[in-house]
Design an enzyme around this catalytic site. Structure first.
Site, mmCIF file in Angstrom:
data_model
loop_
_atom_site.group_PDB
_atom_site.id
_atom_site.type_symbol
_atom_site.label_atom_id
_atom_site.label_comp_id
_atom_site.label_asym_id
_atom_site.label_seq_id
_atom_site.Cartn_x
_atom_site.Cartn_y
_atom_site.Cartn_z
ATOM 1 N N ASN A 209 0.852 -1.192 0.000
ATOM 2 C CA ASN A 209 0.000 0.000 0.000
ATOM 3 C C ASN A 209 0.886 1.240 0.000
ATOM 4 O OD1 ASN A 209 0.463 0.906 2.869
ATOM 5 N ND2 ASN A 209 -0.293 -1.166 3.224
ATOM 6 N N ALA A 273 1.264 1.629 11.665
ATOM 7 C CA ALA A 273 1.545 0.971 10.383
ATOM 8 C C ALA A 273 0.261 0.725 9.612
ATOM 9 C CB ALA A 273 2.265 -0.352 10.638
ATOM 10 N N ILE A 306 -2.524 -6.736 14.441
ATOM 11 C CA ILE A 306 -1.543 -6.476 15.503
ATOM 12 C C ILE A 306 -2.160 -5.606 16.601
ATOM 13 C CG2 ILE A 306 0.744 -5.510 15.989
ATOM 14 C CD1 ILE A 306 1.302 -6.109 12.912
HETATM 15 O O1 C5P Z 1 -8.698 -2.172 10.588
HETATM 16 P P1 C5P Z 1 -7.827 -1.042 10.141
HETATM 17 O O2 C5P Z 1 -6.686 -1.505 9.275
HETATM 18 O O3 C5P Z 1 -8.545 0.104 9.555
HETATM 19 O O4 C5P Z 1 -7.201 -0.484 11.513
HETATM 20 C C1 C5P Z 1 -6.212 0.463 11.546
HETATM 21 C C2 C5P Z 1 -5.421 0.334 12.804
HETATM 22 O O5 C5P Z 1 -5.151 -1.035 13.079
HETATM 23 C C3 C5P Z 1 -4.040 0.976 12.688
HETATM 24 O O6 C5P Z 1 -3.662 1.399 13.966
HETATM 25 C C4 C5P Z 1 -3.176 -0.183 12.215
HETATM 26 O O7 C5P Z 1 -1.815 0.041 12.549
HETATM 27 C C5 C5P Z 1 -3.776 -1.340 12.952
HETATM 28 N N1 C5P Z 1 -3.686 -2.621 12.271
HETATM 29 C C6 C5P Z 1 -2.856 -3.593 12.766
HETATM 30 N N2 C5P Z 1 -2.822 -4.829 12.161
HETATM 31 C C7 C5P Z 1 -3.594 -5.113 11.086
HETATM 32 C C8 C5P Z 1 -4.442 -4.103 10.574
HETATM 33 C C9 C5P Z 1 -4.467 -2.875 11.183
HETATM 34 O O8 C5P Z 1 -2.132 -3.359 13.737
HETATM 35 N N3 C5P Z 1 -3.523 -6.267 10.513
#
Ligand code: C5P
Length: 411
Positions: A209, A273, A306
Site C-alpha cells: 500500500n 503501520a 496487531i
Molecule cells: O482495521 P484497520 O486496518 O482500519 O485499523 C487500523 C489500525 O489497526 C491501525 O492502527 C493499524 O496500525 C492497525 N492494524 C494492525 N494490524 C492489522 C491491521 C491494522 O495493527 N492487521
C-alpha cells in the site's frame, strides 16, 4: 530541557536555511541561547541580519576576522556551547566533517569541539543517495554525531525524494533529546509500528500500500526524544532510522506481528503501520509465469491484526494502546466504532480520501478519540501530530509532570 542551554547553530548552504530562521525563533521562545555561524554558501540563502535579529546575538562568519576572533575565537565558540547544531547540513559540510577539514569558521568550530553535534542534512535526492554522502554519514554516526532527517518530499530543484531538511519541530525534538535524554518518559518502554507491509505473491511480486511511514517514524522520534526506550517495527520505507530508536525492519504483517510480540512488555504501543489485511494464502516459490497456467485469481487469507492482538494480549497488554483509523468517509463515527472493535485505548482518526494528501504527505489532520472525550486537531505537520500525541502520552503516565509542549498550541 532546552531553556537556558546554549546552542551554536551552524547554517550552511541550502535553500532549507529559511527553515533555520523558524528553528531559531522556536529555540528562543523556549529560552535557549542561540549563537549562529553562517557559512559563505549559507549567506547566499539567508542574511546575517535575519539570523542576528532572531538570535539576538552577533553572527559569526569569518575564520580570519580580527574583530570576531578578538570577541569570540573559533575555539571559544564551540567551548561556549552546550550543543552544536548544523541546520541545514549541506553535502559539502557533511563531507568535511568526517575528514576533519577545517578551512572555514564552521568546519573549524566543528573540529574544535568535544560537545555533542546534531546535523540536519538537506540536499538534492541524488546527492543524498550518493555513496560518498552515505559513507560520510555512516562515519559521523559511528563517531556519535546525531542525525535528524532528511525527509522525503518535493524539492526546490523540482525533484522528489529524500533530502528535504527535517522540519523545525523535528529538529527541536532532536535537540531536546540531545540535551536532556532523561525526558518525561524516561524509564518507559514504547513500541511503534510504522510503514506499509509487503505481502509476497511470488519471489518478485507483492501486495503493498501507499503508506510512507512518515507518521509512525515521527511518533517513534518524539517518544524517544522524551526519553522512552523506543522500539520501532517498520515495514519497508524510504526513511532513515530515527536517532536513538531501536529499529526492526520487517516486510510482512506476520513478521511485524512477531517483532511486536517479541518487543513486549512495553508501557505504550502506538500502531501507526498500514498493515495489509490479507496475504496470499500460498506464496509461489518460483516466479509465476504469465503465459498459460498463470493464476486468474489469488487466494487470500487474513493477516494477524496487531492492534487487536496487543489490545487483547492475555498477559502482557501494554497499559496504553493507541491505534490509527484511516477512513475515507464518516471518519469520526467509524473511528469510534473501530476503537471499541479493536479494544485499544485511544485512536487517531484521519481522512485519507483522495485530495487530502495524507498518504505520503507531510501533513495530517486528525481526530483524537478516547473513551471519555475526543478532540479535532487542526491540520499540522506529522511531526507536530507526533509531538502532540507524545504530550498526551506523557500526561497519561505522569499527569503531574510539568512537561513543556514542544509544539505550539494549535487549537
Ligand atoms: O482495521 P484497520 O486496518 O482500519 O485499523 C487500523 C489500525 O489497526 C491501525 O492502527 C493499524 O496500525 C492497525 N492494524 C494492525 N494490524 C492489522 C491491521 C491494522 O495493527 N492487521
Amino acid at each position: 530541557m532546552i531553556g537556558g542551554k546554549r546552542i551554536l547553530l551552524i547554517v550552511s548552504g541550502g535553500i532549507a536555511a529559511y527553515k533555520s530562521l523558524e528553528l531559531i525563533r522556536r529555540l528562543r521562545e523556549r529560552d535557549a541561547q542561540v549563537r549562529c555561524v553562517l557559512t559563505a554558501a549559507g549567506a547566499q540563502f539567508v542574511t546575517p541580519l535575519s539570523l542576528a535579529a532572531l538570535s539576538e546575538d552577533k553572527v559569526y562568519q569569518e575564520l580570519f576576522s580580527l574583530t570576531d576572533e578578538a570577541e569570540m575565537g573559533h575555539i571559544e565558540l564551540s567551548r561556549d556551547a552546550d550543543l552544536l547544531v548544523v541546520a541545514p547540513a549541506s553535502a559539502d559540510i557533511l563531507a568535511k566533517m568526517p575528514h576533519g577539514q577545517a578551512n572555514d569558521l564552521a568546519s573549524t568550530a566543528l573540529l574544535a569541539t568535544d560537545k555533542d553535534v546534531l546535523v540536519a542534512p538537506a540536499m538534492n535526492v541524488r546527492m543524498w543517495h550518493h555513496p560518498a554522502t552515505q559513507a560520510n554519514l555512516e562515519t559521523l554516526r559511528q563517531r556519535g554525531v546525531h542525525v535528524v532527517g532528511p525527509n522525503e518530499g518535493a524539492m526546490a530543484c523540482g525533484e522528489f525524494g529524500l533530502g528535504r531538511m527535517a522540519e523545525p519541530a523535528e529538529i527541536l525534538a532532536a535537540i531536546e533529546n540531545c540535551l536532556s535524554p532523561r525526558g518525561s518518559l524516561t524509564g518507559y518502554r514504547a513500541l511503534v509500528t510504522s510503514g506499509p507491509t509487503y505481502e509476497p505473491i511470488d519471489p518478485v511480486r507483492y501486495i503493498a500500500n501507499r503508506s510512507s511511514g512518515i507518521q509512525g517514524h515521527a511518533i517513534a522520534t518524539a517518544l524517544a526524544a522524551q526519553g522512552a526506550e523506543t522500539i520501532l517495527v517498520s515495514g519497508p520505507t524510504q526513511l532513515p532510522d530515527p536517532p536513538g530508536v531501536q529499529v526492526h525492519h520487517v516486510q510482512t504483517a506476520a513478521e511485524m506481528n512477531h517483532a511486536c510480540e517479541a518487543s513486549l512488555p512495553v508501557d505504550v504501543a502506538v500502531c501507526a503501520a498500514a498493515v495489509a489485511d490479507w496475504r496470499v494464502a500460498a506464496t509461489a516459490e518460483q516466479k509465476i509465469k504469465k503465459g498459460g497456467k498463470g493464476p486468474q485469481s489469488l487466494t487470500l487469507t487474513t493477516n494477524p491484526d496487531i492492534l487487536h492482538n496487543l489490545s487483547h494480549h492475555p498477559d502482557r497488554r501494554p497499559s496504553l494502546v493507541v491505534g490509527f483509523a484511516a477512513e475515507t468517509e464518516r471518519v469520526v463515527e467509524q473511528a469510534v466504532e473501530k476503537r471499541a472493535r479493536k479494544g485499544c485505548d485511544w485512536i487517531l482518526a484521519n481522512d485519507v480520501s483522495s485530495g487530502t494528501g495524507t498518504f505520503g504527505g507531510q501533513e495530517n489532520a486528525v481526530h483524537f478519540i478516547r473513551a471519555a472525550d475526543q478532540e479535532s486537531w487542526p491540520r499540522m505537520s506529522k511531526a507536530q501530530v507526533a509531538e502532540r500525541l507524545t504530550q498526551k502520552i506523557v500526561a497519561h503516565f505522569a499527569p503531574d509532570t510539568d512537561s513543556t509542549p514542544v509544539t505550539e498550541s494549535a487549537t
